[in-house]
Design a protein around this motif. Structure first.
Motif, PDB file in Angstrom:
ATOM      1  N   LYS A  11      -0.431  -7.329 -14.078  1.00 35.68           N
ATOM      2  CA  LYS A  11       0.842  -7.676 -13.432  1.00 35.68           C
ATOM      3  C   LYS A  11       1.873  -6.566 -13.561  1.00 35.68           C
ATOM      4  O   LYS A  11       2.750  -6.437 -12.715  1.00 35.68           O
ATOM      5  CB  LYS A  11       1.407  -8.959 -14.068  1.00 35.68           C
ATOM      6  N   CYS A  12       1.806  -5.768 -14.608  1.00 35.22           N
ATOM      7  CA  CYS A  12       2.824  -4.741 -14.871  1.00 35.22           C
ATOM      8  C   CYS A  12       2.870  -3.709 -13.743  1.00 35.22           C
ATOM      9  O   CYS A  12       1.854  -3.143 -13.370  1.00 35.22           O
ATOM     10  CB  CYS A  12       2.529  -4.050 -16.202  1.00 35.22           C
ATOM     11  N   ASN A  13       4.103  -3.463 -13.216  1.00 38.72           N
ATOM     12  CA  ASN A  13       4.240  -2.480 -12.138  1.00 38.72           C
ATOM     13  C   ASN A  13       4.829  -1.155 -12.626  1.00 38.72           C
ATOM     14  O   ASN A  13       5.165  -0.282 -11.831  1.00 38.72           O
ATOM     15  CB  ASN A  13       5.081  -3.069 -10.992  1.00 38.72           C
ATOM     16  N   GLY A  14       5.016  -1.060 -13.939  1.00 37.82           N
ATOM     17  CA  GLY A  14       5.490   0.199 -14.515  1.00 37.82           C
ATOM     18  C   GLY A  14       6.967   0.482 -14.318  1.00 37.82           C
ATOM     19  O   GLY A  14       7.396   1.634 -14.396  1.00 37.82           O
ATOM     20  N   CYS A  15       7.785  -0.561 -14.108  1.00 37.89           N
ATOM     21  CA  CYS A  15       9.215  -0.349 -13.827  1.00 37.89           C
ATOM     22  C   CYS A  15      10.010   0.138 -15.044  1.00 37.89           C
ATOM     23  O   CYS A  15      11.125   0.625 -14.901  1.00 37.89           O
ATOM     24  CB  CYS A  15       9.839  -1.631 -13.279  1.00 37.89           C
ATOM     25  N   GLU A  16       9.476  -0.043 -16.217  1.00 42.47           N
ATOM     26  CA  GLU A  16      10.084   0.411 -17.486  1.00 42.47           C
ATOM     27  C   GLU A  16      11.319  -0.379 -17.896  1.00 42.47           C
ATOM     28  O   GLU A  16      12.054   0.032 -18.801  1.00 42.47           O
ATOM     29  CB  GLU A  16      10.394   1.917 -17.462  1.00 42.47           C
ATOM     30  N   GLU A  17      11.594  -1.505 -17.227  1.00 40.50           N
ATOM     31  CA  GLU A  17      12.762  -2.328 -17.599  1.00 40.50           C
ATOM     32  C   GLU A  17      12.636  -2.833 -19.036  1.00 40.50           C
ATOM     33  O   GLU A  17      13.614  -2.909 -19.762  1.00 40.50           O
ATOM     34  CB  GLU A  17      12.878  -3.536 -16.651  1.00 40.50           C
ATOM     35  N   CYS A  18      11.430  -3.168 -19.423  1.00 42.07           N
ATOM     36  CA  CYS A  18      11.229  -3.700 -20.783  1.00 42.07           C
ATOM     37  C   CYS A  18      11.503  -2.619 -21.835  1.00 42.07           C
ATOM     38  O   CYS A  18      12.039  -2.910 -22.905  1.00 42.07           O
ATOM     39  CB  CYS A  18       9.828  -4.284 -20.943  1.00 42.07           C
ATOM     40  N   LEU A  19      11.169  -1.375 -21.521  1.00 43.77           N
ATOM     41  CA  LEU A  19      11.449  -0.285 -22.463  1.00 43.77           C
ATOM     42  C   LEU A  19      12.954  -0.129 -22.653  1.00 43.77           C
ATOM     43  O   LEU A  19      13.433   0.135 -23.755  1.00 43.77           O
ATOM     44  CB  LEU A  19      10.871   1.044 -21.956  1.00 43.77           C
ATOM     45  N   LYS A  33       1.668   1.979 -17.336  1.00 42.25           N
ATOM     46  CA  LYS A  33       1.786   0.570 -17.736  1.00 42.25           C
ATOM     47  C   LYS A  33       2.522   0.485 -19.067  1.00 42.25           C
ATOM     48  O   LYS A  33       2.405   1.388 -19.914  1.00 42.25           O
ATOM     49  CB  LYS A  33       0.393  -0.062 -17.918  1.00 42.25           C
ATOM     50  N   SER A  34       3.234  -0.622 -19.257  1.00 43.00           N
ATOM     51  CA  SER A  34       3.926  -0.834 -20.525  1.00 43.00           C
ATOM     52  C   SER A  34       2.960  -1.410 -21.558  1.00 43.00           C
ATOM     53  O   SER A  34       2.232  -2.364 -21.288  1.00 43.00           O
ATOM     54  CB  SER A  34       5.082  -1.809 -20.301  1.00 43.00           C
ATOM     55  N   ILE A  35       2.984  -0.804 -22.734  1.00 44.37           N
ATOM     56  CA  ILE A  35       2.093  -1.238 -23.813  1.00 44.37           C
ATOM     57  C   ILE A  35       2.957  -1.605 -25.030  1.00 44.37           C
ATOM     58  O   ILE A  35       3.829  -0.820 -25.418  1.00 44.37           O
ATOM     59  CB  ILE A  35       1.138  -0.069 -24.229  1.00 44.37           C
ATOM     60  N   ILE A  51      13.604 -10.094 -18.523  1.00 49.86           N
ATOM     61  CA  ILE A  51      13.891  -9.005 -17.571  1.00 49.86           C
ATOM     62  C   ILE A  51      12.683  -8.652 -16.696  1.00 49.86           C
ATOM     63  O   ILE A  51      12.848  -8.092 -15.611  1.00 49.86           O
ATOM     64  CB  ILE A  51      14.421  -7.756 -18.307  1.00 49.86           C
ATOM     65  N   CYS A  52      11.494  -8.991 -17.139  1.00 47.38           N
ATOM     66  CA  CYS A  52      10.298  -8.589 -16.400  1.00 47.38           C
ATOM     67  C   CYS A  52      10.115  -9.444 -15.146  1.00 47.38           C
ATOM     68  O   CYS A  52       9.806 -10.631 -15.232  1.00 47.38           O
ATOM     69  CB  CYS A  52       9.052  -8.688 -17.281  1.00 47.38           C
ATOM     70  N   LYS A  53      10.319  -8.816 -13.991  1.00 50.61           N
ATOM     71  CA  LYS A  53      10.239  -9.547 -12.715  1.00 50.61           C
ATOM     72  C   LYS A  53       8.812  -9.973 -12.404  1.00 50.61           C
ATOM     73  O   LYS A  53       8.570 -10.894 -11.639  1.00 50.61           O
ATOM     74  CB  LYS A  53      10.793  -8.685 -11.586  1.00 50.61           C
ATOM     75  N   GLU A  54       7.869  -9.263 -12.974  1.00 50.04           N
ATOM     76  CA  GLU A  54       6.457  -9.560 -12.703  1.00 50.04           C
ATOM     77  C   GLU A  54       5.899 -10.646 -13.615  1.00 50.04           C
ATOM     78  O   GLU A  54       4.727 -11.013 -13.518  1.00 50.04           O
ATOM     79  CB  GLU A  54       5.611  -8.293 -12.876  1.00 50.04           C
ATOM     80  N   LYS A  55       6.721 -11.115 -14.543  1.00 47.58           N
ATOM     81  CA  LYS A  55       6.292 -12.114 -15.541  1.00 47.58           C
ATOM     82  C   LYS A  55       5.032 -11.656 -16.279  1.00 47.58           C
ATOM     83  O   LYS A  55       4.076 -12.409 -16.477  1.00 47.58           O
ATOM     84  CB  LYS A  55       6.073 -13.493 -14.897  1.00 47.58           C
ATOM     85  N   ALA A  56       5.072 -10.381 -16.644  1.00 45.90           N
ATOM     86  CA  ALA A  56       3.886  -9.789 -17.285  1.00 45.90           C
ATOM     87  C   ALA A  56       3.909  -9.910 -18.807  1.00 45.90           C
ATOM     88  O   ALA A  56       2.895  -9.680 -19.461  1.00 45.90           O
ATOM     89  CB  ALA A  56       3.796  -8.314 -16.886  1.00 45.90           C
ATOM     90  N   ILE A  57       5.090 -10.267 -19.362  1.00 46.98           N
ATOM     91  CA  ILE A  57       5.229 -10.231 -20.830  1.00 46.98           C
ATOM     92  C   ILE A  57       5.292 -11.633 -21.424  1.00 46.98           C
ATOM     93  O   ILE A  57       5.962 -12.515 -20.895  1.00 46.98           O
ATOM     94  CB  ILE A  57       6.504  -9.454 -21.241  1.00 46.98           C
ATOM     95  N   THR A  58       4.577 -11.799 -22.522  1.00 43.99           N
ATOM     96  CA  THR A  58       4.730 -13.033 -23.308  1.00 43.99           C
ATOM     97  C   THR A  58       5.021 -12.649 -24.758  1.00 43.99           C
ATOM     98  O   THR A  58       4.424 -11.720 -25.296  1.00 43.99           O
ATOM     99  CB  THR A  58       3.470 -13.927 -23.264  1.00 43.99           C
TER     100      THR A  58
END
Ligand code: SF4
Ligand code: SF4
Length: 78
Positions: A11-19, A33-35, A51-58
């Motif tokens: 799901k991660c699109n690499g936007c770096e918002e989480c960083l 990808k965010s790791i 913040i993750c628009k892709e709902k990739a993080i739990t």
């Protein structure tokens, strides 16, 4: 308190918002990808999840691990 941080790299699109949002630098980018490279630093604030628009993080709170000694003592008491 310990937390489990997971990123669904499909799901991660690499936007770096989480960083940017994580104040304790849990995430780093690898191959676009965010790791979650520094999970031990996680405070469980859920900002990355929000913040993750892709709902990739739990982010999940982990049960505290009981040491073997504590387990044996409890067994004696109960
Ligand atoms: S905010 Fe979500 S989509 Fe963006 S890099 Fe982080 S995990 Fe990937
Ligand atoms: S929950 Fe907070 S501290 Fe943990 S990885 Fe996400 S933004 Fe960072």
């Amino acid at each position: 308190m310990a937390f489990e941080v997971m990123v669904d790299i499909q799901k991660c699109n690499g936007c770096e918002e989480c960083l940017e949002v994580c104040t304790v630098s849990v995430f780093e980018m690898r191959d676009g990808k965010s790791i979650p490279a520094r999970v031990k630093e996680c405070l469980g604030c859920q900002s990355c999840v929000e913040i993750c628009k892709e709902k990739a993080i739990t982010v999940k709170e982990l049960e505290p691990e009981m040491s073997e000694i504590a387990r044996m003592l409890l067994k004696d008491i109960l």
